[in-house]
Design a protein around this motif. Structure first.
Motif, PDB file in Angstrom:
ATOM      1  N   MET A  66      38.259  -8.184 -18.210  1.00 42.96           N
ATOM      2  CA  MET A  66      38.644  -6.852 -17.791  1.00 42.96           C
ATOM      3  C   MET A  66      37.542  -6.318 -16.885  1.00 42.96           C
ATOM      4  O   MET A  66      36.360  -6.504 -17.127  1.00 42.96           O
ATOM      5  CB  MET A  66      38.824  -5.953 -19.016  1.00 42.96           C
ATOM      6  CG  MET A  66      39.196  -4.536 -18.665  1.00 42.96           C
ATOM      7  SD  MET A  66      39.678  -3.510 -20.075  1.00 42.96           S
ATOM      8  CE  MET A  66      38.125  -3.266 -20.896  1.00 42.96           C
ATOM      9  N   LYS A  67      37.966  -5.594 -15.868  1.00 43.92           N
ATOM     10  CA  LYS A  67      37.012  -4.992 -14.942  1.00 43.92           C
ATOM     11  C   LYS A  67      36.692  -3.566 -15.394  1.00 43.92           C
ATOM     12  O   LYS A  67      37.523  -2.883 -15.982  1.00 43.92           O
ATOM     13  CB  LYS A  67      37.592  -4.978 -13.537  1.00 43.92           C
ATOM     14  CG  LYS A  67      37.944  -6.377 -13.039  1.00 43.92           C
ATOM     15  CD  LYS A  67      37.518  -6.584 -11.635  1.00 43.92           C
ATOM     16  CE  LYS A  67      37.772  -7.927 -11.048  1.00 43.92           C
ATOM     17  NZ  LYS A  67      38.472  -8.928 -11.702  1.00 43.92           N
ATOM     18  N   ILE A  68      35.468  -3.146 -15.109  1.00 43.85           N
ATOM     19  CA  ILE A  68      34.993  -1.825 -15.516  1.00 43.85           C
ATOM     20  C   ILE A  68      34.227  -1.208 -14.356  1.00 43.85           C
ATOM     21  O   ILE A  68      33.411  -1.880 -13.728  1.00 43.85           O
ATOM     22  CB  ILE A  68      34.038  -1.921 -16.737  1.00 43.85           C
ATOM     23  CG1 ILE A  68      34.688  -2.673 -17.896  1.00 43.85           C
ATOM     24  CG2 ILE A  68      33.574  -0.532 -17.164  1.00 43.85           C
ATOM     25  CD1 ILE A  68      33.715  -3.055 -18.992  1.00 43.85           C
ATOM     26  N   ALA A  69      34.490   0.051 -14.096  1.00 46.01           N
ATOM     27  CA  ALA A  69      33.660   0.817 -13.160  1.00 46.01           C
ATOM     28  C   ALA A  69      32.886   1.822 -14.003  1.00 46.01           C
ATOM     29  O   ALA A  69      33.474   2.663 -14.676  1.00 46.01           O
ATOM     30  CB  ALA A  69      34.517   1.522 -12.133  1.00 46.01           C
ATOM     31  N   LYS A  70      31.556   1.696 -13.976  1.00 47.37           N
ATOM     32  CA  LYS A  70      30.680   2.641 -14.676  1.00 47.37           C
ATOM     33  C   LYS A  70      30.054   3.515 -13.600  1.00 47.37           C
ATOM     34  O   LYS A  70      29.181   3.047 -12.873  1.00 47.37           O
ATOM     35  CB  LYS A  70      29.564   1.916 -15.436  1.00 47.37           C
ATOM     36  CG  LYS A  70      30.031   0.859 -16.397  1.00 47.37           C
ATOM     37  CD  LYS A  70      28.883   0.219 -17.163  1.00 47.37           C
ATOM     38  CE  LYS A  70      27.895  -0.496 -16.270  1.00 47.37           C
ATOM     39  NZ  LYS A  70      26.903  -1.291 -17.014  1.00 47.37           N
ATOM     40  N   PHE A  71      30.511   4.746 -13.477  1.00 47.42           N
ATOM     41  CA  PHE A  71      30.056   5.597 -12.377  1.00 47.42           C
ATOM     42  C   PHE A  71      30.113   4.806 -11.074  1.00 47.42           C
ATOM     43  O   PHE A  71      29.167   4.755 -10.311  1.00 47.42           O
ATOM     44  CB  PHE A  71      28.665   6.147 -12.622  1.00 47.42           C
ATOM     45  CG  PHE A  71      28.630   7.271 -13.611  1.00 47.42           C
ATOM     46  CD1 PHE A  71      29.121   8.520 -13.271  1.00 47.42           C
ATOM     47  CD2 PHE A  71      28.112   7.080 -14.883  1.00 47.42           C
ATOM     48  CE1 PHE A  71      29.089   9.576 -14.180  1.00 47.42           C
ATOM     49  CE2 PHE A  71      28.081   8.125 -15.791  1.00 47.42           C
ATOM     50  CZ  PHE A  71      28.565   9.371 -15.444  1.00 47.42           C
ATOM     51  N   ARG A  72      31.222   4.113 -10.837  1.00 54.23           N
ATOM     52  CA  ARG A  72      31.542   3.352  -9.611  1.00 54.23           C
ATOM     53  C   ARG A  72      30.789   2.041  -9.458  1.00 54.23           C
ATOM     54  O   ARG A  72      30.949   1.355  -8.464  1.00 54.23           O
ATOM     55  CB  ARG A  72      31.381   4.213  -8.369  1.00 54.23           C
ATOM     56  CG  ARG A  72      32.352   5.387  -8.373  1.00 54.23           C
ATOM     57  CD  ARG A  72      32.367   6.079  -7.074  1.00 54.23           C
ATOM     58  NE  ARG A  72      33.361   7.159  -7.122  1.00 54.23           N
ATOM     59  CZ  ARG A  72      33.554   7.994  -6.151  1.00 54.23           C
ATOM     60  NH1 ARG A  72      32.872   7.896  -5.041  1.00 54.23           N
ATOM     61  NH2 ARG A  72      34.458   8.937  -6.260  1.00 54.23           N
ATOM     62  N   GLU A  73      29.958   1.663 -10.412  1.00 51.87           N
ATOM     63  CA  GLU A  73      29.354   0.325 -10.397  1.00 51.87           C
ATOM     64  C   GLU A  73      30.360  -0.611 -11.064  1.00 51.87           C
ATOM     65  O   GLU A  73      30.695  -0.435 -12.232  1.00 51.87           O
ATOM     66  CB  GLU A  73      28.033   0.310 -11.175  1.00 51.87           C
ATOM     67  CG  GLU A  73      27.472  -1.079 -11.347  1.00 51.87           C
ATOM     68  CD  GLU A  73      26.381  -1.158 -12.415  1.00 51.87           C
ATOM     69  OE1 GLU A  73      25.952  -2.288 -12.691  1.00 51.87           O
ATOM     70  OE2 GLU A  73      25.989  -0.128 -12.981  1.00 51.87           O
ATOM     71  N   ILE A  74      30.862  -1.602 -10.329  1.00 51.38           N
ATOM     72  CA  ILE A  74      31.902  -2.497 -10.837  1.00 51.38           C
ATOM     73  C   ILE A  74      31.249  -3.661 -11.583  1.00 51.38           C
ATOM     74  O   ILE A  74      30.382  -4.350 -11.040  1.00 51.38           O
ATOM     75  CB  ILE A  74      32.780  -3.055  -9.697  1.00 51.38           C
ATOM     76  CG1 ILE A  74      33.308  -1.928  -8.803  1.00 51.38           C
ATOM     77  CG2 ILE A  74      33.917  -3.910 -10.255  1.00 51.38           C
ATOM     78  CD1 ILE A  74      34.300  -1.011  -9.433  1.00 51.38           C
ATOM     79  N   VAL A  75      31.686  -3.863 -12.833  1.00 52.88           N
ATOM     80  CA  VAL A  75      31.217  -4.977 -13.661  1.00 52.88           C
ATOM     81  C   VAL A  75      32.435  -5.589 -14.341  1.00 52.88           C
ATOM     82  O   VAL A  75      33.552  -5.090 -14.216  1.00 52.88           O
ATOM     83  CB  VAL A  75      30.176  -4.506 -14.714  1.00 52.88           C
ATOM     84  CG1 VAL A  75      28.911  -3.991 -14.045  1.00 52.88           C
ATOM     85  CG2 VAL A  75      30.761  -3.451 -15.630  1.00 52.88           C
ATOM     86  N   GLU A  76      32.217  -6.661 -15.073  1.00 50.19           N
ATOM     87  CA  GLU A  76      33.314  -7.311 -15.784  1.00 50.19           C
ATOM     88  C   GLU A  76      32.892  -7.585 -17.214  1.00 50.19           C
ATOM     89  O   GLU A  76      31.732  -7.923 -17.471  1.00 50.19           O
ATOM     90  CB  GLU A  76      33.697  -8.613 -15.087  1.00 50.19           C
ATOM     91  CG  GLU A  76      35.009  -9.167 -15.579  1.00 50.19           C
ATOM     92  CD  GLU A  76      35.609 -10.192 -14.630  1.00 50.19           C
ATOM     93  OE1 GLU A  76      36.494 -10.935 -15.092  1.00 50.19           O
ATOM     94  OE2 GLU A  76      35.208 -10.238 -13.454  1.00 50.19           O
ATOM     95  N   ALA A  77      33.825  -7.421 -18.140  1.00 52.88           N
ATOM     96  CA  ALA A  77      33.581  -7.731 -19.550  1.00 52.88           C
ATOM     97  C   ALA A  77      34.546  -8.839 -19.964  1.00 52.88           C
ATOM     98  O   ALA A  77      35.749  -8.722 -19.753  1.00 52.88           O
ATOM     99  CB  ALA A  77      33.786  -6.499 -20.417  1.00 52.88           C
ATOM    100  N   ASN A  78      34.003  -9.890 -20.543  1.00 52.69           N
ATOM    101  CA  ASN A  78      34.828 -11.014 -20.986  1.00 52.69           C
ATOM    102  C   ASN A  78      34.943 -11.095 -22.502  1.00 52.69           C
ATOM    103  O   ASN A  78      35.603 -11.994 -23.015  1.00 52.69           O
ATOM    104  CB  ASN A  78      34.264 -12.325 -20.427  1.00 52.69           C
ATOM    105  CG  ASN A  78      34.356 -12.357 -18.914  1.00 52.69           C
ATOM    106  OD1 ASN A  78      35.422 -12.158 -18.353  1.00 52.69           O
ATOM    107  ND2 ASN A  78      33.225 -12.565 -18.260  1.00 52.69           N
TER     108      ASN A  78
END
Length: 166
Positions: free
Chosen positions: A1-13
């Motif tokens: 799943m993709k996540i934007a934390k205050f617009r910083e894009i990361v991914e959690a598996n």
């Protein structure tokens, strides 16, 4: 799943990675997150200490733009419910103590975003909903949701006021 934390894009598996990303805070207590899978619904969550506001976006309309695109790109056309855009569901609490009280959140662009206590849930309940979204891609039945209706279309100008258009 993709996540934007205050617009910083990361991914959690994994759920562990997801929970690690959920620790991100601005000024020690504000959090702003967008969650999405490669296709399908999206979930937005704003956090202030132990309160959370959730917005679930169901792509059941004709819009093919992600909500992140809608929020960050002024050139993407805005569309609404009813076959012309996504359905929006807000967290809702009929039993909120002090429903007229406003809780201040920060949106992903760091703009203050006050929300009525009526639309917030405890952070622990929000985390359960985020976990459910991570696993299923659906909104959690653990949250009471309110369907947000689109604003009505603007009325056409009156024929009596045609001269005001010139």
């Amino acid at each position: 799943m993709k996540i934007a934390k205050f617009r910083e894009i990361v991914e959690a598996n994994s759920l562990d990675e997801l929970h690690e990303h959920l620790q991100a805070r601005h000024d020690s207590f504000f959090g702003s997150f967008w969650f999405w899978h490669d296709d399908g619904p999206e979930l937005s969550v704003m956090v202030n200490r132990e309160d959370a506001y959730l917005l679930f976006i169901s792509p059941d309309g004709a819009s093919h733009h992600s909500t992140l695109d809608l929020m960050t790109n002024p050139h993407v056309p805005r569309t609404y419910i009813g076959g012309a855009g996504p359905s929006l569901y807000s967290s809702y609490s009929k039993t909120a103590e002090f429903p007229d009280k406003e809780i201040e959140f920060l949106a992903d662009n760091h703009e203050p975003t006050p929300m009525s206590k009526l639309y917030t849930v405890p952070l622990s309940q929000a985390i359960t909903a985020i976990d459910h979204f991570f696993v299923s891609g659906q909104r959690s039945e653990n949250i009471q949701w309110l369907l947000l209706e689109p604003p009505p279309p603007p009325s056409p100008p009156s024929k009596k006021a045609w001269w005001r258009l010139w």
